[in-house]
Design a protein around this motif. Structure first.
Motif, PDB file in Angstrom:
ATOM      1  N   TYR A 131       0.535  51.734  21.519  1.00 59.67           N
ATOM      2  CA  TYR A 131       0.353  51.802  21.387  1.00 59.67           C
ATOM      3  C   TYR A 131      -0.206  53.547  21.448  1.00 59.67           C
ATOM      4  O   TYR A 131       0.427  54.640  21.260  1.00 59.67           O
ATOM      5  CB  TYR A 131       1.018  51.935  19.354  1.00 59.67           C
ATOM      6  CG  TYR A 131       1.303  52.960  18.756  1.00 59.67           C
ATOM      7  CD1 TYR A 131       0.483  52.924  17.077  1.00 59.67           C
ATOM      8  CD2 TYR A 131       3.196  53.188  18.988  1.00 59.67           C
ATOM      9  CE1 TYR A 131       0.685  53.682  16.243  1.00 59.67           C
ATOM     10  CE2 TYR A 131       2.876  54.376  18.062  1.00 59.67           C
ATOM     11  CZ  TYR A 131       1.683  54.260  16.605  1.00 59.67           C
ATOM     12  OH  TYR A 131       2.008  55.282  15.833  1.00 59.67           O
ATOM     13  N   ALA A 132      -1.244  53.242  20.887  1.00 57.52           N
ATOM     14  CA  ALA A 132      -2.618  54.168  21.095  1.00 57.52           C
ATOM     15  C   ALA A 132      -1.751  55.260  23.039  1.00 57.52           C
ATOM     16  O   ALA A 132      -2.147  56.527  23.011  1.00 57.52           O
ATOM     17  CB  ALA A 132      -3.846  53.125  21.353  1.00 57.52           C
ATOM     18  N   LEU A 183       0.759  57.612  22.307  1.00 52.83           N
ATOM     19  CA  LEU A 183       0.774  58.631  21.181  1.00 52.83           C
ATOM     20  C   LEU A 183       0.376  59.670  22.305  1.00 52.83           C
ATOM     21  O   LEU A 183       0.139  60.804  22.570  1.00 52.83           O
ATOM     22  CB  LEU A 183      -0.013  58.265  20.572  1.00 52.83           C
ATOM     23  CG  LEU A 183      -0.029  57.850  19.127  1.00 52.83           C
ATOM     24  CD1 LEU A 183      -1.341  57.221  17.983  1.00 52.83           C
ATOM     25  CD2 LEU A 183       1.139  58.876  18.667  1.00 52.83           C
ATOM     26  N   ILE A 184      -0.826  59.416  23.129  1.00 53.97           N
ATOM     27  CA  ILE A 184      -1.595  60.269  23.941  1.00 53.97           C
ATOM     28  C   ILE A 184      -0.608  60.723  25.508  1.00 53.97           C
ATOM     29  O   ILE A 184      -1.164  62.075  25.443  1.00 53.97           O
ATOM     30  CB  ILE A 184      -3.362  59.448  24.500  1.00 53.97           C
ATOM     31  CG1 ILE A 184      -3.861  58.833  23.524  1.00 53.97           C
ATOM     32  CG2 ILE A 184      -3.647  59.708  25.476  1.00 53.97           C
ATOM     33  CD1 ILE A 184      -5.189  57.793  24.486  1.00 53.97           C
ATOM     34  N   LEU A 223      -1.499  47.286  20.183  1.00 57.23           N
ATOM     35  CA  LEU A 223      -1.841  48.711  19.055  1.00 57.23           C
ATOM     36  C   LEU A 223      -3.151  49.808  20.997  1.00 57.23           C
ATOM     37  O   LEU A 223      -2.515  50.884  21.196  1.00 57.23           O
ATOM     38  CB  LEU A 223      -2.635  47.880  19.489  1.00 57.23           C
ATOM     39  CG  LEU A 223      -1.821  48.333  17.270  1.00 57.23           C
ATOM     40  CD1 LEU A 223      -2.118  49.950  16.959  1.00 57.23           C
ATOM     41  CD2 LEU A 223      -1.642  47.071  16.961  1.00 57.23           C
ATOM     42  N   VAL A 224      -3.154  48.745  22.402  1.00 58.43           N
ATOM     43  CA  VAL A 224      -3.309  49.641  22.883  1.00 58.43           C
ATOM     44  C   VAL A 224      -2.205  50.368  23.743  1.00 58.43           C
ATOM     45  O   VAL A 224      -2.369  51.647  23.633  1.00 58.43           O
ATOM     46  CB  VAL A 224      -4.465  49.093  23.999  1.00 58.43           C
ATOM     47  CG1 VAL A 224      -4.246  49.938  25.626  1.00 58.43           C
ATOM     48  CG2 VAL A 224      -5.201  48.360  23.464  1.00 58.43           C
TER      49      VAL A 224
END
Lengths: 316, 298, 435
Positions: free
Chosen positions: B107-108, B111-112, B104-105
């Motif tokens: 994935y974040a 996005l950024i 998830l990190v």
């Protein structure tokens, strides 16, 4: 403790139901969709407690949604409750069948296989031009036990239906978590072999969890279909699954409530970001996720637990 | 006959593309056990970087061969920088946590980084076709093959050979293999696992960026190219087995040839091929094709 | 014993939530006759941004500026909408159907816009239309191509000035047969989703009616945004077709053209690119000479010469350094139509109601940068106009793209008449076409 959280939960539920009369329409429709998605997240929490992360929940979400849309279109059924139950049942059935295969996999292979299955459904729907391919098609306007509301009434009726389904699901899943099968989730995650040595069937346990999450995913998809009024194959795409996993991590695997709060928060932040930064909202969303992961590793649920803990420590 | 040859060549070209993209991902997964969603961002940055470099280079009318090299180098430098920033800045803070959290990190981060691309390069698209067209083509009967595509196959083969050699015959490669096998024991032997992580992540980033740079002349470099690549890379790595370079190679070959065959013979199933192959392989070998025997921890 | 800690926690969380939502609420504007609020929705991120979303957004921005300053040539020279200043809010169309619908509701109910102009994706248009009808929100769809919007049900508040996509492929077939009547076979490569599937179906349907002896050879449907077309190009190289139909747009079109040029496919087959006009300024000399170009109607270099067209091209190019492509034209036409309807419905200085504007919009007819348009089908809600197709040539002396050999087809030739579905019209032989 349990008594207390029940009080919180019921007051939150009543407040949410009463909110229809106070909050503007656009918030209610946002909340309706958020809570419907919360059901899918609840299913993911059930799986995550056992150490499984599914990147294919979109499969059940899409099946639930398309079941509602197709039944509404092909048969004369318009009753919302019946449609939602049909949607959930179809998805549950598929998860039961698929579960025989999926229950054998763990970790990343489980994730990838579930992803593959949802993408296969996506491919099938895209190729089906009679169902509009990627454009999808619209869902009939539902009725509620013979009563056919419009506009504001319809909005409120859908919202209450979603709240009711969420409440029932939350109660049932909470009961499941407190049952033996549910409590075994954590040992399963830690060390499956020892659970086998206890004489329990690991694959049966996991299969059950898969069916529960499939059912919840289908219910969520069915409700979302009614709330949005439109279904399309994108509901089965892997980025949809990814969003649900995203919210699950936000929520944390601790308990049931955060699934819905997390979903609501996510929808709100997304809407807020799109309104504030039309071209850079992904930046905002990604940053929020990152900060949550860094500072709230157990998700939102831990925020509540921590406050409780601190209180417990302070008491003499 | 010609069709069979066409399927073989097309399959190899697509396999080369998949392999170049997937090798970085499988390396990072094998060593760090992280499924790096931000790999799509490395690819994207590599492609945009190449577009910028090529744009500057060819505007001056310099010889084409230098253009290829510059493109690759520039992309790898970008990958290096990005990998370092990401690893030292973000990943370091979440080591030791649940694997899903680490995914998830990334994935974040993805996005950024997608929006950072908009901030640096804007939402428009870039063309960097010069290396592709400068390479010319070769005729084989009725079929015309692009030399750039053939070059891709060579590059992928080279990459595979270099990785094998590096893993088996260099000291660092053997350290990496040890960490892939068992992190704890490796640490107990005094291997600086943290350093190995950093280096691996950076190498993975550079390879991802290289993938983007190599593909850039063939495509329109625009927003969203990273997204499609992620799923393809994941699928290849899942088929081949996590952390296995030979697995990524074989996986890429299988998917490449199957897809080429589908397009030529049964175009209707083209959409499903990669997922179908993945499902099929996982049915027969639940941990991918090349998986090391894992001791069961009781 | 009440555990204040967690109660506080839950309360705190709910406060955070409500305040977060509250911050997103715009302060309610005083009910003033003057300003007109518009919600403009298009792709601002993602692969559809560069070819469609951003030109659409830019077209809106420059037109609204010009309108507010009263600089648009007559008959559009009244400032703003009937004297009322236009305030625009730009929203990204990216997201699932649920996201698109949520943002639409936010625009209408939270931000209280007077009208929504937008939507590139047919999926978004189909999802938003029933909601617009339910909320009685005036909506002008500017780019999406599906004819289904007005064929499924009559609409009251949703309008589309831009003709739908059937016109593009019927026009393509007619142009092809006009310029290359002795071909024997054609192939197609289209993206495997609704847009590509619909385009191919319309094109083959029209060809079947107009020239049934011409056969179809290779039918290729690669994944949307696949980017890598090696196998497809190999397949086409072994085909005997003389013509290749594609509805690929910008990113995929560019990738395909670069890759096929490296392998000289365009030397064997003429390519028909039904949305090629949006890509010519980027591809320049890399668009093969001889490609048949469409622009979703008479847009860009295919637009008829007029003072309004020249004015629009100038203000757009001056601001954005590139000539306007068809999404910008479509947005401009949509805004001009809305403005006209608004001013037609306006009585005196007061702001007209949504119903009044809708009534004035129905069946409206006007001339804009793309030429004449009339909302003649879809019960007066769907526009039809002539279409134009041409052949591409890169002018080396001027170092500029050019479209030559332009043929215009009248509106009633390439659009279905009122009262019949586009699909059925083609299947039944395009009866009633006046060419």
């Amino acid at each position: 403790m349990i008594q207390h959280s029940r009080i919180i939960a019921s007051s939150a539920f009543l407040a949410a139901a009463a909110a229809v009369f106070v909050l503007p329409d656009w918030m209610i429709s946002l909340a309706t969709i958020a809570f419907a998605n919360g059901l899918v997240v609840l299913g993911l929490i059930v799986l995550w407690r056992a150490g499984l992360v599914s990147f294919g929940q979109a499969l059940y979400y899409c099946i639930g949604a398309y079941a509602v849309a197709l039944v509404g279109r092909w048969t004369g059924i318009t009753d919302a409750i019946l449609l939602v139950l049909i949607g959930g049942a179809c998805a549950g059935l598929v998860s039961f069948v698929v579960g025989f295969l999926l229950a054998r996999y763990r970790e990343i292979f489980f994730a990838m296989l579930s992803l593959a299955l949802s993408m296969i459904l996506y491919g099938v729907l895209v190729k089906t031009e009679s169902l509009g391919s990627t454009d999808g098609f619209s869902v009939i306007v539902p009725t509620f036990l013979g009563y056919a509301p419009h506009q504001d009434g319809l909005l409120a009726a859908l919202y209450w239906l979603v709240l009711a389904v969420c409440a029932i699901a939350a109660l049932l899943v909470d009961a499941y978590f407190h049952s033996v099968a549910g409590a075994l989730a954590v040992p399963l995650r830690d060390n499956e072999i020892r659970v086998e040595f206890l004489g329990l069937s690991v694959s049966r346990l996991i299969h059950t969890k898969l069916v529960i999450s499939g059912l919840l995913g289908g219910l969520g998809g069915a409700l979302a279909a009614l709330a949005v009024g439109h279904v399309d194959p994108n509901m089965s795409y892997w980025t949809t699954s990814g969003e649900f996993v995203f919210i699950t991590i936000l929520a944390g695997a601790g308990s049931v409530g955060p699934a819905f709060v997390g979903s609501l928060l996510f929808e709100s932040v997304r809407s807020f970001a799109v309104a504030m930064l039309p071209q850079l909202w992904q930046l905002l969303l990604g940053s929020v996720l990152l900060l949550t992961i860094l500072f709230l590793p157990q998700g939102l649920g831990s925020l509540i637990t921590r406050l409780r803990w601190r209180r417990g420590v302070e008491a003499p | 006959m010609l069709t069979a040859f066409a399927i073989l060549v097309d399959g190899l070209v697509y396999a080369a593309y998949l392999f170049i993209v997937a090798i970085g991902l499988t390396l990072i997964f094998g060593v760090m056990k992280i499924l790096n969603v931000a790999h799509g961002s490395f690819y994207t940055f590599g492609a945009y970087g190449a577009a910028t470099a090529v744009g500057i280079y060819f505007d001056r009318g310099l010889p084409a061969a230098g253009g290829f090299l510059l493109m690759a180098l520039f992309a790898m430098v970008l990958g290096l920088a990005l990998g370092l920033i990401l690893e030292r800045g973000v990943m370091r803070l979440v080591y030791g946590r649940d694997e899903v959290v680490m995914v998830l990190v990334t994935y974040a981060a993805f996005l950024i980084l997608e929006d950072i691309v908009i901030l640096i390069w804007g939402p428009g698209s870039y063309a960097t076709y010069q290396p592709l067209l400068a390479a010319g083509n070769t005729e084989v009967g009725e079929l015309i093959l692009s030399n750039y595509d053939l070059g891709l196959i060579v590059v992928a083969a080279l990459l595979a050979m270099i990785s094998f050699w590096a893993l088996k015959f260099t000291r660092y490669g053997r350290l990496l293999t040890a960490v892939i096998f068992d992190r704890e024991t490796a640490a107990a032997f005094g291997i600086n696992v943290r350093l190995v992580y950093t280096v691996t992540f950076v190498i993975g980033a550079m390879l991802g960026a290289l993938g983007g740079a190599i593909m850039a002349p063939k495509i329109a470099v625009t927003l969203g190219i990273g997204v499609e690549v992620i799923v393809l890379a994941f699928a290849v790595v899942a088929i081949g087995g996590m952390g296995s370079i030979e697995g990524a190679l074989v996986g890429a070959l299988i998917v490449g040839i199957c897809r080429a065959a589908a397009v030529h013979l049964v175009p209707q199933i083209e959409l499903f091929v990669i997922y179908g192959v993945m499902a099929l392989v996982l049915l027969i070998r639940p941990y991918g094709l090349f998986v090391r025997a894992q001791p069961r921890k009781i | 014993m009440l555990d204040r800690g967690s109660t506080l926690g839950a309360l705190g969380l709910s406060c955070l939530l409500v305040s977060l939502l509250g911050v997103a609420i715009e302060p309610a504007r005083a009910q003033n006759a003057a300003p007109v609020k518009l919600g403009i929705v298009s792709f601002l991120t993602g692969p559809a941004a560069a070819p469609f979303g951003i030109p659409g957004r830019n077209g809106a921005e420059i037109m609204i500026e010009a309108m507010n300053a009263g600089k648009v040539p007559a008959p559009f020279n009244k400032a703003g909408f009937g004297g009322g200043k236009i305030e625009a809010k730009y929203i990204d169309e990216t997201g699932s159907a649920a996201n698109v619908v949520t943002e639409f509701r936010n625009l209408v109910q939270r931000d209280q816009v007077d009208a929504v102009v937008g939507y590139v994706s047919s999926g978004s248009c189909l999802a938003v239309t029933p909601v617009a009808e339910e909320l009685k929100a005036l909506t002008v769809l500017y780019d999406c191509g599906t004819p289904r919007i007005f064929e499924e049900k009559p609409r009251n508040y949703v309008f589309r000035v831009s003709p739908h996509a059937t016109m593009d492929n019927v026009g393509a077939a007619r142009y092809l047969l006009a310029k290359k009547p002795d071909i024997t076979s054609y192939s197609g490569i289209n993206q495997n989703y609704a847009w590509g599937q619909d385009s191919w179906r319309d094109f083959t349907g029209a060809m079947q009616v107009l020239a049934p002896k011409i056969t179809v050879d290779k039918v290729l449907f690669p994944k949307l945004f696949a980017g890598e077309y090696g196998a497809e190009i190999s397949t086409l190289l072994t085909s005997k077709s003389q013509v290749l139909h594609t509805s690929f747009y910008d990113g995929d079109l560019e990738a395909f053209l670069y890759q096929e040029q490296a392998r000289a496919l365009d030397k064997r087959m003429t390519i028909i690119a039904t949305t090629g006009e949006a890509a010519i300024w980027r591809l320049r000399d890399k668009m093969p000479n001889g490609t048949i170009i469409g622009g979703r109607g008479p847009n860009g270099p295919l637009a008829p010469d007029s003072e309004l067209n020249r004015w629009f091209q100038k203000i757009y190019s001056d601001r954005y350094n590139v000539p306007p492509t068809y999404p910008a034209y479509q947005m401009a036409m949509s805004l001009l139509g809305l403005k006209l309807a608004y001013e037609k419905a306006q009585k005196g200085e007061a702001k007209p109601t949504t119903d009044e504007v809708a009534a004035a919009f129905k069946g409206i007819e006007f001339e804009g940068p793309s030429g004449k348009v009339k909302l003649a089908i879809g019960n007066g809600h769907q526009g039809i106009s002539e279409t134009a197709y041409g052949t591409y040539r890169f002018n080396k002396e001027k170092n500029e793209p050019e479209i030559v050999d332009i043929v215009r087809f009248p509106a009633e030739c390439v659009n279905p008449p009122a009262g019949i579905n586009a699909d059925d019209w083609i299947k039944e032989g395009m009866k009633g076409a006046k060419c």
